[in-house]
Scaffold this motif. Structure first.
Motif, PDB file in Angstrom:
ATOM      1  N   ALA A 197       0.815  -1.215   0.000  1.00 44.14           N
ATOM      2  CA  ALA A 197       0.000   0.000   0.000  1.00 44.14           C
ATOM      3  C   ALA A 197       0.851   1.270   0.000  1.00 44.14           C
ATOM      4  CB  ALA A 197      -0.921   0.009   1.218  1.00 44.14           C
ATOM      5  N   GLY A 198       2.160   1.102   0.169  1.00 42.02           N
ATOM      6  CA  GLY A 198       3.037   2.267   0.226  1.00 42.02           C
ATOM      7  C   GLY A 198       3.030   2.956   1.571  1.00 42.02           C
ATOM      8  N   TRP A 199       2.664   2.201   2.620  1.00 43.95           N
ATOM      9  CA  TRP A 199       2.588   2.758   3.969  1.00 43.95           C
ATOM     10  C   TRP A 199       3.704   2.180   4.826  1.00 43.95           C
ATOM     11  CZ3 TRP A 199      -3.252   1.175   4.408  1.00 43.95           C
ATOM     12  CH2 TRP A 199      -4.016   2.005   3.556  1.00 43.95           C
ATOM     13  N   PRO A 200       4.749   2.948   5.130  1.00 46.13           N
ATOM     14  CA  PRO A 200       5.873   2.437   5.949  1.00 46.13           C
ATOM     15  C   PRO A 200       5.509   2.424   7.429  1.00 46.13           C
ATOM     16  CG  PRO A 200       6.274   4.725   5.358  1.00 46.13           C
ATOM     17  CD  PRO A 200       4.978   4.339   4.672  1.00 46.13           C
ATOM     18  N   LEU A 201       4.506   1.644   7.776  1.00 43.93           N
ATOM     19  CA  LEU A 201       3.930   1.671   9.117  1.00 43.93           C
ATOM     20  C   LEU A 201       4.321   0.479   9.973  1.00 43.93           C
ATOM     21  CD1 LEU A 201       0.312   2.807   8.150  1.00 43.93           C
ATOM     22  CD2 LEU A 201       2.086   4.207   9.227  1.00 43.93           C
ATOM     23  N   ILE A 202       4.940  -0.530   9.379  1.00 40.29           N
ATOM     24  CA  ILE A 202       5.391  -1.705  10.115  1.00 40.29           C
ATOM     25  C   ILE A 202       6.895  -1.828   9.900  1.00 40.29           C
ATOM     26  CG2 ILE A 202       5.203  -4.208  10.376  1.00 40.29           C
ATOM     27  CD1 ILE A 202       2.347  -4.040   9.398  1.00 40.29           C
ATOM     28  N   PRO A 203       7.672  -2.006  10.968  1.00 43.42           N
ATOM     29  CA  PRO A 203       9.118  -2.151  10.781  1.00 43.42           C
ATOM     30  C   PRO A 203       9.433  -3.338   9.874  1.00 43.42           C
ATOM     31  CG  PRO A 203       8.556  -1.900  13.115  1.00 43.42           C
ATOM     32  CD  PRO A 203       7.261  -2.106  12.379  1.00 43.42           C
ATOM     33  N   PRO A 204      10.551  -3.292   9.144  1.00 41.82           N
ATOM     34  CA  PRO A 204      10.927  -4.421   8.282  1.00 41.82           C
ATOM     35  C   PRO A 204      10.812  -5.749   9.026  1.00 41.82           C
ATOM     36  CG  PRO A 204      12.417  -2.590   7.918  1.00 41.82           C
ATOM     37  CD  PRO A 204      11.519  -2.190   9.058  1.00 41.82           C
ATOM     38  N   THR A 205      10.165  -6.718   8.373  1.00 42.24           N
ATOM     39  CA  THR A 205       9.807  -7.985   9.012  1.00 42.24           C
ATOM     40  C   THR A 205      10.042  -9.115   8.028  1.00 42.24           C
ATOM     41  OG1 THR A 205       8.042  -6.793  10.188  1.00 42.24           O
ATOM     42  CG2 THR A 205       7.957  -9.198  10.236  1.00 42.24           C
ATOM     43  N   VAL A 206      10.722 -10.165   8.473  1.00 40.62           N
ATOM     44  CA  VAL A 206      11.003 -11.306   7.601  1.00 40.62           C
ATOM     45  C   VAL A 206      10.711 -12.606   8.341  1.00 40.62           C
ATOM     46  CG1 VAL A 206      12.810 -10.015   6.389  1.00 40.62           C
ATOM     47  CG2 VAL A 206      13.433 -11.549   8.274  1.00 40.62           C
ATOM     48  N   ALA A 223      -4.706   3.276  11.466  1.00 39.32           N
ATOM     49  CA  ALA A 223      -6.087   2.867  11.715  1.00 39.32           C
ATOM     50  C   ALA A 223      -6.684   2.223  10.469  1.00 39.32           C
ATOM     51  CB  ALA A 223      -6.918   4.061  12.155  1.00 39.32           C
ATOM     52  N   ALA A 224      -6.386   2.775   9.293  1.00 38.22           N
ATOM     53  CA  ALA A 224      -6.873   2.203   8.038  1.00 38.22           C
ATOM     54  C   ALA A 224      -6.223   0.843   7.778  1.00 38.22           C
ATOM     55  CB  ALA A 224      -6.602   3.157   6.882  1.00 38.22           C
ATOM     56  N   LEU A 225      -4.935   0.730   8.074  1.00 35.21           N
ATOM     57  CA  LEU A 225      -4.258  -0.550   7.893  1.00 35.21           C
ATOM     58  C   LEU A 225      -4.875  -1.621   8.787  1.00 35.21           C
ATOM     59  CD1 LEU A 225      -1.946  -2.251   6.690  1.00 35.21           C
ATOM     60  CD2 LEU A 225      -0.509  -1.464   8.585  1.00 35.21           C
ATOM     61  N   ASP A 226      -5.231  -1.255  10.015  1.00 36.81           N
ATOM     62  CA  ASP A 226      -5.864  -2.222  10.912  1.00 36.81           C
ATOM     63  C   ASP A 226      -7.159  -2.761  10.314  1.00 36.81           C
ATOM     64  OD1 ASP A 226      -3.933  -2.182  12.859  1.00 36.81           O
ATOM     65  OD2 ASP A 226      -4.984  -0.784  14.166  1.00 36.81           O
ATOM     66  N   ILE A 227      -7.919  -1.886   9.671  1.00 36.26           N
ATOM     67  CA  ILE A 227      -9.160  -2.324   9.025  1.00 36.26           C
ATOM     68  C   ILE A 227      -8.842  -3.317   7.906  1.00 36.26           C
ATOM     69  CG2 ILE A 227     -11.180  -1.580   7.721  1.00 36.26           C
ATOM     70  CD1 ILE A 227     -10.683   1.222   9.114  1.00 36.26           C
TER      71      ILE A 227
END
Length: 264
Positions: free
Chosen positions: A77-86, A150-154
Motif C-alpha cells: 500500500a506504500g505505507w511504511p507503518l510496520i518495521p521491516p519484518t522477515v 487505523a486504516a491498515l488495521d481495518i
C-alpha cells in the motif's frame, strides 16, 4: 539502523542473530536480539514459531507468518507503518524477525487521561473510570500516520491493536507492531484507534488502497499464499474493495468486542 534504511531487510534475512533477552509481557515467546552482518549491527525482535501458543480461532498457518503478511500488505500500500519484518531460521528454529524500533520516552500516541485534559486535536475513543473510580478517557493522537495505521488495521482485520503496539520512533515515524492475530477471513477487528469512526478516508489512504488492490490482483496474492489461506487472501481483497467503494472509517460493531483488553 532505522526502519527506512534500504539495507534493513537484507540484515534481517542474512545477519547473525544473538539472543540477549526475552520480553516477558508478551503472550508468546518474544526474544530481544542483536543482529550483525558484514560489520553492520542492529537490534531486532525474534518470535520463533516453536514458542507460539495454539489459538483455537486462528488454527491455520503461524502467527509469525501473519506478522510477515501484514508487513507485506503495508508495503504494497506504500505505507511504511510496520518495521521491516522477515520469516527466517533463527537460533531456536524458524520465526519472525523484525527490526527493533527505538521510541521517544514520554511521547506516547495512545494514552488514558482525565476528561478534557488531553492535547488539542487528540481523538477520544472510550470513556471509563480508572482504578480509583475517577473519570478517564482513552485517547489517541490525530497524527496523519496514526490515521493511516487505523486504516491498515481495518485492511488486515487486526484483532489486537493495543495502545502499546503503536510506537513513535525516535526517527519521527509512526509504527505498528505485533500483528500475529491479523488477516482472519471473519471480522475480528479490535483496536484502540477508533477516533476517526464514520469519517471519510483521506486521499493518501484511498491512493494506498488502490495501489494495494492492484497488487492483490498480481504477485502479492501468490506471495501471501505462503502465509495465509486462500479464503483469507480473498477476504483481504474484499475488505480493500469495500473500503474503496465506501471510503469511510467504519464504526465499531456493537455485537463484537471492538476494543482489545487489556488496552495496553
Amino acid at each position: 539502523m532505522l526502519p527506512t534504511d534500504p539495507g534493513a531487510a537484507e540484515l534481517l534475512l542474512r545477519g547473525d542473530i544473538e539472543i540477549e533477552g526475552r520480553l516477558v509481557d508478551a503472550s508468546n515467546a518474544t526474544l530481544f536480539c542483536a543482529i550483525e552482518l558484514d560489520g553492520v549491527s542492529a537490534q531486532c525482535v525474534y518470535k520463533p514459531v516453536a514458542g507460539e501458543r495454539p489459538l483455537w480461532d486462528f488454527p491455520d498457518g503461524t502467527l509469525a507468518g501473519r506478522e510477515v503478511a501484514s508487513y507485506l500488505v503495508a508495503c504494497a500500500a506504500g505505507w511504511p507503518l510496520i518495521p521491516p519484518t522477515v520469516l527466517r531460521d533463527g537460533p531456536v528454529g524458524p520465526g519472525m524477525v523484525q527490526l527493533w524500533v527505538d521510541t521517544k520516552e514520554g511521547d506516547d500516541l495512545v494514552d488514558v487521561l482525565p476528561p478534557r485534559s488531553f492535547p488539542p486535536g487528540w481523538r477520544p475513543v472510550l470513556h471509563a473510570r480508572d482504578r480509583h473510580g475517577d473519570p478517564a478517557v482513552v485517547v489517541h493522537s490525530d497524527h496523519p500516520a496514526v490515521a493511516r495505521l487505523a486504516a491498515l488495521d481495518i485492511v488486515i482485520n487486526n484483532a489486537d491493536r493495543k495502545g502499546g503496539h503503536v510506537l513513535h520512533g525516535t526517527d519521527g515515524g509512526v509504527y505498528g507492531v505485533d500483528h500475529g492475530i491479523s488477516l482472519h477471513s471473519e471480522n475480528k477487528l479490535r483496536t484502540v484507534l477508533w477516533g476517526w469512526a464514520g469519517e471519510p478516508l483521506d486521499d493518501e489512504v484511498v491512493d494506498g488502497l488502490s495501489t494495494l488492490r492492484a497488487a492483490l490482483d498480481g504477485e502479492l496474492r501468490e506471495t501471501l499464499a505462503a502465509h495465509l489461506t486462500v479464503r483469507e487472501v480473498k477476504a483481504l481483497r474484499s475488505r480493500v474493495a469495500r473500503l474503496l467503494a465506501a471510503p469511510v472509517y467504519p464504526t465499531p460493531d456493537a455485537d463484537l468486542r471492538p476494543i482489545p483488553w487489556p488496552i495496553f
